[in-house]
Design an enzyme around this catalytic site. Sequence first.
Site, PDB file in Angstrom:
ATOM      1  N   HIS A  73       0.837  -1.202   0.000  1.00  0.00           N
ATOM      2  CA  HIS A  73       0.000   0.000   0.000  1.00  0.00           C
ATOM      3  C   HIS A  73       0.875   1.257   0.000  1.00  0.00           C
ATOM      4  CE1 HIS A  73      -3.612   2.360   1.600  1.00  0.00           C
ATOM      5  NE2 HIS A  73      -2.604   3.206   1.737  1.00  0.00           N
ATOM      6  N   GLU A  74       1.854   1.291   0.915  1.00  0.00           N
ATOM      7  CA  GLU A  74       2.702   2.478   1.032  1.00  0.00           C
ATOM      8  C   GLU A  74       3.695   2.588  -0.127  1.00  0.00           C
ATOM      9  OE1 GLU A  74       1.669   4.668   2.938  1.00  0.00           O
ATOM     10  OE2 GLU A  74       0.385   3.420   4.186  1.00  0.00           O
ATOM     11  N   HIS A  77       2.113   4.228  -3.082  1.00  0.00           N
ATOM     12  CA  HIS A  77       2.080   5.697  -3.048  1.00  0.00           C
ATOM     13  C   HIS A  77       3.352   6.282  -3.657  1.00  0.00           C
ATOM     14  CE1 HIS A  77      -1.644   6.328  -0.918  1.00  0.00           C
ATOM     15  NE2 HIS A  77      -1.271   5.548   0.085  1.00  0.00           N
TER      16      HIS A  77
END
Length: 169
Positions: A73-74, A77
């Site tokens: 998820h990170e 980004h």
Amino acid sequence: MSAQLESLLHQRVDACFSQAEARLGRTFPRPRIHCNMRGRAAGSARLQTWELRFNPALYQANQQAFLAEVVPHEVAHLLVYALWGEGRGKARVLPHGKQWQSVMREVFNLEPRTTHSFDLAVLAQPTVPYRCQCQLHQLSIRRHNKVMRGEARYHCRRCHTALERAQTE
């Protein structure tokens, strides 16, 4: 946090970048990784400084799910920022917008979820009892310390009177 857990986290970040590089046909620099987040968030990506921050308490309590879901998820980004981010005439992209969702699906084969569902009980902090005219309140240690240093004063939302430290028996 143990050195072994931190090492696994670094390995997982590297594996996510390797997976993205294979899928996207280009290389990406590796970010600085910090395990110093507090609060309810599991992780965050600092785009301009190319850093990832993770919550060690949530990681320790949810190791498998954390590595499987939070790390990609990170990383997504950062990838979105590298591919479509601000600067050089690029438009601003939404944090969990269509580009991020496509990276989650097409690069990491994951359903794009914006929030985790970890049990937050592991984050429970000790509290200090305070009273108003109508009820007992539990202030966090952080808020209690601010009161003790004279930096803050808190009021009840119901009766609007100032909170005072409750006498313990």
